[in-house]
Design a protein around this motif. Structure first.
Motif, PDB file in Angstrom:
ATOM      1  N   HIS A 167     -20.191  36.216  -0.163  1.00 33.44           N
ATOM      2  CA  HIS A 167     -20.359  37.235   0.886  1.00 33.44           C
ATOM      3  C   HIS A 167     -19.316  37.101   1.990  1.00 33.44           C
ATOM      4  O   HIS A 167     -19.095  38.049   2.750  1.00 33.44           O
ATOM      5  N   LEU A 172     -20.137  45.249   3.511  1.00 29.10           N
ATOM      6  CA  LEU A 172     -20.855  46.375   2.929  1.00 29.10           C
ATOM      7  C   LEU A 172     -20.972  47.499   3.941  1.00 29.10           C
ATOM      8  O   LEU A 172     -21.285  47.269   5.114  1.00 29.10           O
ATOM      9  N   ASN A 174     -23.058  50.968   4.242  1.00 31.94           N
ATOM     10  CA  ASN A 174     -24.118  51.810   3.694  1.00 31.94           C
ATOM     11  C   ASN A 174     -24.537  51.345   2.298  1.00 31.94           C
ATOM     12  O   ASN A 174     -24.760  52.147   1.393  1.00 31.94           O
ATOM     13  N   ALA A 175     -24.599  50.030   2.135  1.00 30.13           N
ATOM     14  CA  ALA A 175     -24.977  49.444   0.850  1.00 30.13           C
ATOM     15  C   ALA A 175     -25.667  48.111   1.094  1.00 30.13           C
ATOM     16  O   ALA A 175     -25.552  47.517   2.178  1.00 30.13           O
ATOM     17  N   THR A 176     -26.390  47.631   0.091  1.00 27.51           N
ATOM     18  CA  THR A 176     -27.061  46.338   0.164  1.00 27.51           C
ATOM     19  C   THR A 176     -26.723  45.533  -1.086  1.00 27.51           C
ATOM     20  O   THR A 176     -26.225  46.075  -2.085  1.00 27.51           O
ATOM     21  N   VAL A 177     -27.016  44.246  -1.040  1.00 27.40           N
ATOM     22  CA  VAL A 177     -26.758  43.377  -2.178  1.00 27.40           C
ATOM     23  C   VAL A 177     -27.891  42.381  -2.291  1.00 27.40           C
ATOM     24  O   VAL A 177     -28.502  41.990  -1.292  1.00 27.40           O
ATOM     25  N   ARG A 178     -28.187  41.992  -3.524  1.00 26.83           N
ATOM     26  CA  ARG A 178     -29.185  40.938  -3.728  1.00 26.83           C
ATOM     27  C   ARG A 178     -28.731  40.055  -4.879  1.00 26.83           C
ATOM     28  O   ARG A 178     -28.009  40.493  -5.784  1.00 26.83           O
ATOM     29  N   PHE A 192     -25.340  45.243  -6.464  1.00 24.83           N
ATOM     30  CA  PHE A 192     -25.098  46.104  -5.317  1.00 24.83           C
ATOM     31  C   PHE A 192     -25.913  47.387  -5.444  1.00 24.83           C
ATOM     32  O   PHE A 192     -26.042  47.955  -6.534  1.00 24.83           O
ATOM     33  N   HIS A 193     -26.426  47.835  -4.317  1.00 24.00           N
ATOM     34  CA  HIS A 193     -27.185  49.086  -4.255  1.00 24.00           C
ATOM     35  C   HIS A 193     -26.566  49.973  -3.181  1.00 24.00           C
ATOM     36  O   HIS A 193     -26.489  49.579  -2.007  1.00 24.00           O
ATOM     37  N   ASN A 195     -26.961  52.970  -0.698  1.00 23.25           N
ATOM     38  CA  ASN A 195     -28.106  53.592  -0.056  1.00 23.25           C
ATOM     39  C   ASN A 195     -28.293  55.020  -0.547  1.00 23.25           C
ATOM     40  O   ASN A 195     -27.379  55.632  -1.114  1.00 23.25           O
ATOM     41  N   SER A 200     -20.786  55.277   0.421  1.00 26.47           N
ATOM     42  CA  SER A 200     -20.939  53.825   0.529  1.00 26.47           C
ATOM     43  C   SER A 200     -19.679  53.141   0.033  1.00 26.47           C
ATOM     44  O   SER A 200     -18.908  53.708  -0.748  1.00 26.47           O
ATOM     45  N   ARG A 300     -26.777  51.786  -8.644  1.00 28.22           N
ATOM     46  CA  ARG A 300     -26.948  50.339  -8.736  1.00 28.22           C
ATOM     47  C   ARG A 300     -25.971  49.783  -9.762  1.00 28.22           C
ATOM     48  O   ARG A 300     -25.834  50.337 -10.858  1.00 28.22           O
TER      49      ARG A 300
END
Length: 309
Positions: A167, A172, A174-178, A192-193, A195, A200, A300
């Motif tokens: 990271h 990022l 307008n995006a998220t990550v897990r 990555f997702h 939004n 994004s 995704r």
């Protein structure tokens, strides 16, 4: 006595001037964090100079209070003057680092100064206190340095993603990550997702910059949706950031990501010749951006690797 005061005052002024007019040697993340960490020892020296300028006949508490208060005012001033300066930003965090360094250096200074008469037992605790304080501004530098070293070990991956430190090298928008927890290192690749509304992007900054020995860039990616995912990849060099950053001065390519995992190869000759009117500086690549428009909202995907071949 006058010469001593002149030398101490000159040291304070020179250090303040150096902080204002000499920024990080490079724009990359490591130099920025190093420059922020440098605030602590520099303002530590400033605080000790200010403490030495107070009359030794004053009460020790008054001397410490005045030195710390003067250091705080100079720390605030040094940040305030950066507000109108181009490419510089005022930061409350820098003020905190300044005062942490001041407290650490003054704690050590009173132990070694004969005018304060600190008992040896208390002096050892003050030295320990100073060391612990300095860990605060130096910890981010140590973390980023470890991330850079890990990236170096994983070359030719330009931005390794199978690590908890990955990271550090992307932002990022307008995006998220897990990350999925797993014992298998290969399963750490981030998901990555985008939004569900708006465009994004994933901005891979500070990649391994020298691409000259290589012929291709490979994007190892998995589309987790059941439909084709259109994405755009952008690549730019340091020279691009020094100008107005027009669209035609960088590499841009639209990618069609099919469902499932795949490797997409980009010929670096195309990247080198992409800017209009010049060749891209392949020894100083500054960033890789992957982005989608509003139509790709909610998508995704997993990026397993971005590597040079």
């Amino acid at each position: 006595q006058s010469l001593r005061m002149l030398l101490l005052g000159s040291t304070v002024i020179l250090l303040l001037v150096a902080l204002q007019f000499f920024g990080p040697a490079r724009a990359d993340l490591w130099w920025q964090i190093f420059f922020e960490a440098l605030h602590a020892p520099l303002f530590g020296v400033i605080a000790v100079c200010l403490l030495a300028m107070t009359p030794s006949t004053w009460h020790w508490q008054a001397r410490l209070l005045i030195a710390m208060a003067a250091t705080l005012l100079l720390a605030i001033f040094s940040e305030a003057v950066q507000i109108p300066m181009p490419n510089r930003n005022a930061s409350v965090g820098d003020i905190v680092n300044d005062m942490v360094g001041a407290a650490a250096f003054i704690s050590a200074a009173v132990v070694f100064s004969p005018s304060f008469h600190v008992p040896s037992g208390r002096g050892r605790w003050l030295i320990l206190f100073a060391v612990v304080l300095l860990i605060w501004p130096l910890k981010p530098l140590a973390s980023v340095s470890a991330a850079y070293w890990e990236r170096y070990e994983q070359l030719p991956s330009i931005a390794p993603l199978d690590s908890r430190n990955s990271h550090v090298f992307y932002d990022l928008n307008n995006a998220t990550v897990r990350f999925n927890s797993a014992d298998d290192r290969a399963s750490i690749a981030p998901e990555f997702h985008f939004n569900k509304a708006g465009s994004s992007s994933i901005d891979f900054h500070d990649p391994w910059s020298n691409w000259r020995p290589y012929e291709a860039l490979v994007l190892d990616i998995s589309n987790l949706d059941s439909t084709t995912l259109p994405l755009t990849i952008r690549i730019h060099d340091e020279a691009h950031l020094r100008g107005d950053q027009p669209h035609e001065d960088r590499f841009n390519r639209r990618l069609e990501i099919m469902p499932g995992r795949q490797s997409i190869q980009i010929d670096l000759a195309d990247v080198a010749h992409s800017p209009a009117g010049r060749d891209m500086d392949m020894a100083h690549i500054d960033g890789v951006v992957i982005f989608g428009t509003e139509r790709e909202a909610g998508s995704r995907f997993i990026i397993h690797d971005i590597r040079l071949e």
